[in-house]
Enzyme design. Sequence first.
Site, PDB file in Angstrom:
ATOM      1  N   GLU A   1      10.592  -0.066  96.894  1.00  0.00           N
ATOM      2  CA  GLU A   1      11.542  -0.831  97.708  1.00  0.00           C
ATOM      3  C   GLU A   1      11.373  -2.333  97.501  1.00  0.00           C
ATOM      4  OE1 GLU A   1      11.184   3.167  98.854  1.00  0.00           O
ATOM      5  OE2 GLU A   1       9.575   1.664  98.810  1.00  0.00           O
TER       6      GLU A   1
ATOM      7  N   ALA B   1      -8.764  -8.552  98.419  1.00  0.00           N
ATOM      8  CA  ALA B   1      -8.399  -8.121  99.772  1.00  0.00           C
ATOM      9  C   ALA B   1      -7.355  -9.037 100.403  1.00  0.00           C
ATOM     10  CB  ALA B   1      -9.641  -8.055 100.656  1.00  0.00           C
TER      11      ALA B   1
ATOM     12  N   GLU C   1       0.596  -2.146  94.529  1.00  0.00           N
ATOM     13  CA  GLU C   1       0.992  -3.343  93.780  1.00  0.00           C
ATOM     14  C   GLU C   1       2.512  -3.508  93.727  1.00  0.00           C
ATOM     15  OE1 GLU C   1      -1.057  -4.652  90.375  1.00  0.00           O
ATOM     16  OE2 GLU C   1      -2.887  -3.534  90.829  1.00  0.00           O
TER      17      GLU C   1
ATOM     18  N   PRO D   1      -3.625  -3.969 108.103  1.00  0.00           N
ATOM     19  CA  PRO D   1      -2.898  -2.893 108.795  1.00  0.00           C
ATOM     20  C   PRO D   1      -1.455  -3.261 109.132  1.00  0.00           C
ATOM     21  CG  PRO D   1      -5.128  -3.042 109.638  1.00  0.00           C
ATOM     22  CD  PRO D   1      -4.953  -4.205 108.703  1.00  0.00           C
TER      23      PRO D   1
ATOM     24  N   ILE E   1      -8.015  -1.319 100.311  1.00  0.00           N
ATOM     25  CA  ILE E   1      -8.587  -2.216  99.310  1.00  0.00           C
ATOM     26  C   ILE E   1      -9.244  -1.406  98.190  1.00  0.00           C
ATOM     27  CG2 ILE E   1     -10.129  -4.152  98.904  1.00  0.00           C
ATOM     28  CD1 ILE E   1      -7.701  -4.639 100.850  1.00  0.00           C
TER      29      ILE E   1
ATOM     30  N   GLN F   1      17.991  26.918  78.002  1.00  0.00           N
ATOM     31  CA  GLN F   1      18.625  25.596  78.090  1.00  0.00           C
ATOM     32  C   GLN F   1      18.049  24.763  79.229  1.00  0.00           C
ATOM     33  OE1 GLN F   1      22.828  24.966  79.472  1.00  0.00           O
ATOM     34  NE2 GLN F   1      23.147  24.432  77.318  1.00  0.00           N
TER      35      GLN F   1
ATOM     36  N   ARG G   1       5.062  30.710  76.532  1.00  0.00           N
ATOM     37  CA  ARG G   1       5.428  31.524  77.704  1.00  0.00           C
ATOM     38  C   ARG G   1       6.751  32.233  77.441  1.00  0.00           C
ATOM     39  NH1 ARG G   1       5.794  34.725  81.494  1.00  0.00           N
ATOM     40  NH2 ARG G   1       5.988  34.107  83.682  1.00  0.00           N
TER      41      ARG G   1
END
Length: 392
Positions: A370, A128, A366, A132, A161, A282, A271
């Site tokens: 960014e 933990a 984790e 926030p 957590i 293609q 299909r």
Amino acid sequence: MVDFSLSDTERDIRDWVRNFVQRELVPLEPEVLRRERAGERGLTKDEQRELQLKAKEAGFWGIQTPEEYGGMGLSAVMSALIEVELGRTYVPFRFGGYADNILYHANEEQKQRYLLPTIEGTRKSCFAITEPGAGSDAKHLRTTAVKDGSEWVINGEKTFITGGIDADFVMVFAVTDKEKGADGGVTCFLVDREMGWKSEPIDIMGPWERQPASLVFDNVRVPEGNVLGEVGHGFKLAMQWIGRGRYMLPARALGACERLVEMGMEYAKQRETFGKPIAERQAIQWMIADSAVEIEALRWLVLQAAWQIDQGLDSRHAQSIAKLYGATRANEIVDRVLQIHGGMGYTKELPIERWYRDLRLLRIFEGTDEIQRRTLARNLLKGHASVRGVLG
């Protein structure tokens, strides 16, 4: 000479896990889907434990746990190969005998109370640090721990957590010196649930097993003997936990992508539209080709990051590359496979939408996309890494 082949031992281990997944886990997929749609666990704790013990009978226990603690002590490369195989099913399973890496910093008394029971599976932990107002920017923690005699009093809230709902103890990070902050003012505490912290589940779009929790600490008193490591050195432990095996996340995603593309190819052959299988179109062929190229690239990014760990090199840059590439490509690949299946891919009759929701998390937890880009750019611009890679 560069040798990309597996040794006989590595191949045997990989093949055993592959067979275990096919024999023990894949048959459970329909029931796991049914339960998850009903808002239940995919596997109960007892079922998870039964599978782990079945694997233990074959010697698969504590994949990366040191042998001195009863584990296999496998290399990072071998661990990545195992994770790929586990990723080929959405049945929520991992081998037993595991403990968070920072628990090995515990003193002897703490090891008896926390580390060894966690490895044995009789206790469950959670990590933990996220709050926030402090997610990717973990240096701005607000949870505090104030010394009061021989105890510390913890106040604050943690959020998102993983494992916080079931955990019976938490490795919680709190500010013990506001002036120093992350540079010597954050401490890690081992806090039993019985000491008073509470958890509340957070509803998410992913499967039950991914459901995180909010943890609330309201004047929770913790003995000074429950400090993990040293007072003020908690932030270093936190970064060690976060970077312990970032390559394992894209490794599992790699396995999922392999399975998904195989499903897409099988469906495309069956299909038909306008008198021909869509596999002859293609547009479909390019989706399959692009996915195959990206899967192969991800495979070598993951294995190179793991190889660097085994060589004793600083693999953080390579792991960030693998995490970023794996997160973005996995999301594109599952989207293509859903598109190949058309309307059926969007239904809950197939597991594609389940994987779609699950893989989306990879771009956030984790280390967000960014944050990975920020880390990579900073390493390159400051000269800590080179675009020429590990070969120089």
